[in-house]
Design a protein around this motif. Structure first.
Motif, PDB file in Angstrom:
ATOM      1  N   CYS B 212       0.858  -1.187   0.000  1.00  0.00           N
ATOM      2  CA  CYS B 212       0.000   0.000   0.000  1.00  0.00           C
ATOM      3  C   CYS B 212       0.889   1.229   0.000  1.00  0.00           C
ATOM      4  O   CYS B 212       2.070   1.155   0.303  1.00  0.00           O
ATOM      5  CB  CYS B 212      -0.945   0.021   1.197  1.00  0.00           C
ATOM      6  SG  CYS B 212      -0.167   0.466   2.748  1.00  0.00           S
ATOM      7  N   ASN B 213       0.278   2.349  -0.339  1.00  0.00           N
ATOM      8  CA  ASN B 213       0.979   3.618  -0.280  1.00  0.00           C
ATOM      9  C   ASN B 213       1.352   3.936   1.161  1.00  0.00           C
ATOM     10  O   ASN B 213       0.595   3.637   2.086  1.00  0.00           O
ATOM     11  CB  ASN B 213       0.055   4.706  -0.850  1.00  0.00           C
ATOM     12  CG  ASN B 213       0.724   6.057  -0.925  1.00  0.00           C
ATOM     13  OD1 ASN B 213       0.732   6.822   0.038  1.00  0.00           O
ATOM     14  ND2 ASN B 213       1.307   6.352  -2.073  1.00  0.00           N
ATOM     15  N   TRP B 214       2.477   4.589   1.354  1.00  0.00           N
ATOM     16  CA  TRP B 214       2.956   4.869   2.712  1.00  0.00           C
ATOM     17  C   TRP B 214       1.963   5.700   3.512  1.00  0.00           C
ATOM     18  O   TRP B 214       1.848   5.540   4.729  1.00  0.00           O
ATOM     19  CB  TRP B 214       4.325   5.545   2.670  1.00  0.00           C
ATOM     20  CG  TRP B 214       4.346   6.916   2.048  1.00  0.00           C
ATOM     21  CD1 TRP B 214       4.377   7.219   0.709  1.00  0.00           C
ATOM     22  CD2 TRP B 214       4.334   8.175   2.727  1.00  0.00           C
ATOM     23  NE1 TRP B 214       4.383   8.578   0.528  1.00  0.00           N
ATOM     24  CE2 TRP B 214       4.364   9.200   1.750  1.00  0.00           C
ATOM     25  CE3 TRP B 214       4.310   8.547   4.066  1.00  0.00           C
ATOM     26  CZ2 TRP B 214       4.352  10.561   2.064  1.00  0.00           C
ATOM     27  CZ3 TRP B 214       4.304   9.910   4.383  1.00  0.00           C
ATOM     28  CH2 TRP B 214       4.322  10.895   3.391  1.00  0.00           C
ATOM     29  N   LYS B 215       1.194   6.570   2.833  1.00  0.00           N
ATOM     30  CA  LYS B 215       0.245   7.411   3.555  1.00  0.00           C
ATOM     31  C   LYS B 215      -0.978   6.635   4.010  1.00  0.00           C
ATOM     32  O   LYS B 215      -1.651   7.027   4.960  1.00  0.00           O
ATOM     33  CB  LYS B 215      -0.179   8.608   2.685  1.00  0.00           C
ATOM     34  CG  LYS B 215       0.990   9.485   2.250  1.00  0.00           C
ATOM     35  CD  LYS B 215       0.549  10.710   1.476  1.00  0.00           C
ATOM     36  CE  LYS B 215      -0.030  10.444   0.104  1.00  0.00           C
ATOM     37  NZ  LYS B 215       0.842   9.716  -0.838  1.00  0.00           N
ATOM     38  N   VAL B 216      -1.263   5.536   3.319  1.00  0.00           N
ATOM     39  CA  VAL B 216      -2.365   4.685   3.754  1.00  0.00           C
ATOM     40  C   VAL B 216      -2.013   4.060   5.102  1.00  0.00           C
ATOM     41  O   VAL B 216      -2.806   4.052   6.043  1.00  0.00           O
ATOM     42  CB  VAL B 216      -2.680   3.592   2.709  1.00  0.00           C
ATOM     43  CG1 VAL B 216      -3.616   2.531   3.275  1.00  0.00           C
ATOM     44  CG2 VAL B 216      -3.298   4.219   1.467  1.00  0.00           C
ATOM     45  N   PHE B 217      -0.785   3.585   5.216  1.00  0.00           N
ATOM     46  CA  PHE B 217      -0.367   3.011   6.499  1.00  0.00           C
ATOM     47  C   PHE B 217      -0.277   4.106   7.567  1.00  0.00           C
ATOM     48  O   PHE B 217      -0.704   3.922   8.704  1.00  0.00           O
ATOM     49  CB  PHE B 217       0.975   2.289   6.379  1.00  0.00           C
ATOM     50  CG  PHE B 217       1.348   1.581   7.653  1.00  0.00           C
ATOM     51  CD1 PHE B 217       0.857   0.318   7.942  1.00  0.00           C
ATOM     52  CD2 PHE B 217       2.165   2.205   8.593  1.00  0.00           C
ATOM     53  CE1 PHE B 217       1.170  -0.310   9.139  1.00  0.00           C
ATOM     54  CE2 PHE B 217       2.485   1.580   9.791  1.00  0.00           C
ATOM     55  CZ  PHE B 217       1.988   0.320  10.068  1.00  0.00           C
ATOM     56  N   GLY B 218       0.258   5.265   7.190  1.00  0.00           N
ATOM     57  CA  GLY B 218       0.334   6.389   8.129  1.00  0.00           C
ATOM     58  C   GLY B 218      -1.035   6.744   8.683  1.00  0.00           C
ATOM     59  O   GLY B 218      -1.198   6.996   9.879  1.00  0.00           O
ATOM     60  N   ILE B 298       9.775   3.406  10.777  1.00  0.00           N
ATOM     61  CA  ILE B 298      10.022   4.231   9.599  1.00  0.00           C
ATOM     62  C   ILE B 298       9.080   3.690   8.523  1.00  0.00           C
ATOM     63  O   ILE B 298       9.065   2.488   8.262  1.00  0.00           O
ATOM     64  CB  ILE B 298      11.474   4.109   9.096  1.00  0.00           C
ATOM     65  CG1 ILE B 298      12.469   4.420  10.220  1.00  0.00           C
ATOM     66  CG2 ILE B 298      11.703   5.055   7.921  1.00  0.00           C
ATOM     67  CD1 ILE B 298      13.922   4.131   9.840  1.00  0.00           C
ATOM     68  N   ILE B 299       8.304   4.582   7.951  1.00  0.00           N
ATOM     69  CA  ILE B 299       7.335   4.169   6.933  1.00  0.00           C
ATOM     70  C   ILE B 299       7.899   4.618   5.593  1.00  0.00           C
ATOM     71  O   ILE B 299       7.661   5.725   5.121  1.00  0.00           O
ATOM     72  CB  ILE B 299       5.955   4.793   7.240  1.00  0.00           C
ATOM     73  CG1 ILE B 299       5.517   4.394   8.662  1.00  0.00           C
ATOM     74  CG2 ILE B 299       4.910   4.347   6.222  1.00  0.00           C
ATOM     75  CD1 ILE B 299       4.375   5.228   9.209  1.00  0.00           C
ATOM     76  N   ASP B 300       8.692   3.759   5.004  1.00  0.00           N
ATOM     77  CA  ASP B 300       9.591   4.106   3.913  1.00  0.00           C
ATOM     78  C   ASP B 300       8.978   3.743   2.556  1.00  0.00           C
ATOM     79  O   ASP B 300       8.827   2.562   2.248  1.00  0.00           O
ATOM     80  CB  ASP B 300      10.863   3.248   4.108  1.00  0.00           C
ATOM     81  CG  ASP B 300      12.120   4.068   3.996  1.00  0.00           C
ATOM     82  OD1 ASP B 300      12.027   5.293   3.910  1.00  0.00           O
ATOM     83  OD2 ASP B 300      13.199   3.454   4.003  1.00  0.00           O
ATOM     84  N   PRO B 301       8.639   4.725   1.725  1.00  0.00           N
ATOM     85  CA  PRO B 301       8.000   4.386   0.446  1.00  0.00           C
ATOM     86  C   PRO B 301       8.943   3.595  -0.473  1.00  0.00           C
ATOM     87  O   PRO B 301      10.142   3.878  -0.519  1.00  0.00           O
ATOM     88  CB  PRO B 301       7.702   5.751  -0.184  1.00  0.00           C
ATOM     89  CG  PRO B 301       8.023   6.778   0.819  1.00  0.00           C
ATOM     90  CD  PRO B 301       8.830   6.163   1.906  1.00  0.00           C
ATOM     91  N   ILE B 302       8.390   2.630  -1.189  1.00  0.00           N
ATOM     92  CA  ILE B 302       9.137   1.954  -2.266  1.00  0.00           C
ATOM     93  C   ILE B 302       8.653   2.520  -3.601  1.00  0.00           C
ATOM     94  O   ILE B 302       9.420   2.922  -4.440  1.00  0.00           O
ATOM     95  CB  ILE B 302       8.918   0.430  -2.245  1.00  0.00           C
ATOM     96  CG1 ILE B 302       9.391  -0.172  -0.931  1.00  0.00           C
ATOM     97  CG2 ILE B 302       9.619  -0.215  -3.433  1.00  0.00           C
ATOM     98  CD1 ILE B 302       8.977  -1.633  -0.751  1.00  0.00           C
ATOM     99  N   ASP B 303       7.349   2.506  -3.794  1.00  0.00           N
ATOM    100  CA  ASP B 303       6.749   3.168  -4.947  1.00  0.00           C
ATOM    101  C   ASP B 303       5.346   3.594  -4.520  1.00  0.00           C
ATOM    102  O   ASP B 303       5.045   3.577  -3.334  1.00  0.00           O
ATOM    103  CB  ASP B 303       6.757   2.269  -6.193  1.00  0.00           C
ATOM    104  CG  ASP B 303       6.134   0.898  -5.944  1.00  0.00           C
ATOM    105  OD1 ASP B 303       5.194   0.812  -5.123  1.00  0.00           O
ATOM    106  OD2 ASP B 303       6.579  -0.086  -6.560  1.00  0.00           O
ATOM    107  N   GLU B 304       4.494   3.974  -5.475  1.00  0.00           N
ATOM    108  CA  GLU B 304       3.197   4.526  -5.068  1.00  0.00           C
ATOM    109  C   GLU B 304       2.321   3.475  -4.374  1.00  0.00           C
ATOM    110  O   GLU B 304       1.486   3.814  -3.555  1.00  0.00           O
ATOM    111  CB  GLU B 304       2.458   5.148  -6.270  1.00  0.00           C
ATOM    112  CG  GLU B 304       1.958   4.166  -7.323  1.00  0.00           C
ATOM    113  CD  GLU B 304       3.064   3.602  -8.207  1.00  0.00           C
ATOM    114  OE1 GLU B 304       4.239   4.029  -8.064  1.00  0.00           O
ATOM    115  OE2 GLU B 304       2.744   2.724  -9.025  1.00  0.00           O
TER     116      GLU B 304
END
Ligand code: FES
Ligand code: FE2
Lengths: 118, 382
Positions: B212-218, B298-304
């Motif tokens: 999922c997108n990092w902001k979804v988890f945030g 750390i909620i580290d994005p990989i891609d969108e």
């Protein structure tokens, strides 16, 4: 992906006990690189559904040699990793072995993360 | 209100005030590859971002690397005992210098040497020495040895990255002229600095990849409306309705009250509660209240559509006790439960059906996250 169909590939970190599913073999390699960057951990192939037989060896050059004809533009590194893992070799170990052989000139990379025997 | 995607794609801004209106961040910001690329600068290139824990590099020369977006940095302790951060890029011809070195397995160097042509830097980043071939010009017929200019140590130093700390937490900022960390952290700084965070050692790191997108988890991390239905084991011992959500400019804190008082030995803070601090953009500090220690995410994005959750656990000793092992396992179970939720939400967002979701009245923390994202995009566009 629906829960019923399993992804053909998966890799696991034995230290973190996390598994990552992958549709393509090379995604295992990407997973290893990202995971290794954060933890230094090596990972192992947990599942590899390959449609053909792979040679029973962990010699990366022999694996590439045997599979070269199947691919137009190089054997995906992930396939080599998956084949070697049948002999109990980790992803990191296989990538190191590939690097060694590449530096001898016996393997080339026609495109990113794909290998041919020279 | 929710805006379904009837082909018009009409969306509004995130509501300025969530009590009047409920607009979430439009769905495309969770699914568009261009947004992911843009965020590398608009978000991760502008704000203070967590780099790692100073306890992992106790001695001078100790270092680890960290990649934020496309930027690779070296975080090291210099000869004066200060922590500094540099781009992992050589001043000669731009080679990356050191290999990836995770915080869990730091390196040590007396000097930083680029393997390409052996330019060597001091621990404060200054150029310390170069091989003879950069001091004389025997191969260049147009240049006399004595005309070869001497390389100035400072002018040819590594490129430093702004860094600052809250207790042992090291943050970096890639902006030219960033706001002070204290300003972005606000009250969080005082709250965290009142705790003896540096007395604890990194004992365990678990890294998971989530679809999922990092902001979804945030967003999921920031609210507990989903807890009753989805974390039944965990909420058993909590008074959920007595939780408090505290929102500041760039951070928010979820306070969860325990039903019964837990043993005083079992926590580093003194309230009878668990505290979960989220610090924009992608860092969280977890005070569990049921363990003598704390955790960070750390909620580290990989891609969108993917991110890595880097979960670190800090205890009195770096060797885990039986109870602590069990504690980490329980925490990990909670993560797994959340992964299922956020991956399902991402699937929904990616289906294209929804153009803009709405937020609930107790999701003012999530609102804050969405608003900060929107502001970051707008500032970047301007
Ligand atoms: S690029 Fe680093 S020494 Fe030449
Ligand atoms: Fe949750």
């Amino acid at each position: 992906m629906s829960p019923q169909q399993q992804a053909p590939f998966a890799a696991t970190c034995p230290d973190c006990e996390v598994t990552s599913d992958a549709t393509e073999a090379n995604e295992i390699v990407d997973f290893y690189r990202r995971h290794h960057r954060h933890t230094g951990h090596d990972v192992v192939v947990a599942r590899a559904d390959i449609a053909f037989d792979v040679p029973a060896t962990d010699d990366v050059l022999a694996i590439v040699d045997a599979l070269d004809a199947r691919y137009e533009d190089g054997v995906p590194v992930g396939i080599v990793v998956a084949a070697a893992s049948e002999q109990g070799v980790t992803v990191g170990e296989t990538l190191d072995a590939i690097r060694e052989v590449r530096l001898t000139g016996a393997l080339a990379e026609p495109r990113d993360d794909h290998l041919t025997a020279v | 209100m929710t805006r379904w995607n009837n082909g018009l794609d009409e969306v509004e801004r995130v509501s300025p005030d969530i009590t009047d209106e409920t607009n979430a961040l439009p769905a495309r910001y969770f699914t568009d590859p261009d947004v992911h690329e843009m965020e590398k600068d608009a978000v991760f290139g502008q704000y203070w971002v967590y780099a790692g824990h100073a306890n992992c590099i106790p001695d001078s020369g100790d270092y680890f690397t960290r990649t934020i977006g496309d930027r690779e940095i070296i975080v090291l302790r210099n000869h004066d005992g200060e922590v500094q951060a540099f781009y992992n890029v050589c001043a000669h011809r731009g080679s990356a210098i050191v290999e990836e070195t995770p915080m869990t397995d730091p390196g040590n160097a007396r000097r930083i040497q680029c393997p390409y042509h052996l330019w060597t830097y001091d621990l404060d980043g200054d150029l310390a020495s170069t091989p003879r071939s950069f001091e004389e010009a025997p191969l260049n017929p147009d240049l006399e040895d004595e005309d070869v200019p001497e390389l100035d140590a400072e002018e040819n130093s590594l490129m430093e990255v702004h860094s600052d700390r809250i207790g042992p937490f090291v943050f970096v900022n890639f902006a030219d002229d960033p706001m002070p960390l204290a300003e972005q952290a606000g009250r969080l700084e005082t709250e965290l600095e009142s705790l003896p965070l540096e007395e604890y050692q990194l004992a365990r790191r678990i890294v998971s990849e989530v679809e999922c997108n990092w902001k979804v988890f945030g967003g999921n991390y920031s609210e507990c409306d989903h807890c009753q239905a989805n974390h039944q084991d965990w909420v058993e011992n909590l008074e959920l309705l007595e939780s408090e959500l505290e929102v500041d400019d760039y951070h928010w804190v979820l306070h969860y009250k325990h039903k019964e008082d837990v043993d005083d030995e079992m926590r580093i803070h003194d309230e009878h509660e668990a505290q979960f601090h989220y610090f924009w953009p992608n860092f969280a500090v977890n005070m569990y209240g049921t363990a003598d220690g704390y955790g960070t995410y750390i909620i580290d994005p990989i891609d969108e559509g993917r991110f890595q959750l880097v979960a670190d656990y800090y205890f009195r000793e770096s060797e885990l006790t039986e109870e602590e092992e069990q504690f980490v396992r329980t925490s990990r179970q909670l993560q797994e439960e959340d992964f299922e939720l956020v991956e399902r939400q991402q699937r929904g967002l990616q289906s294209g059906a929804i153009a803009q979701a709405q937020l609930g009245p107790n999701e003012h923390t999530v609102h804050r996250l969405h608003l900060l994202a929107q502001e970051a995009y707008e500032t970047y566009d301007a």
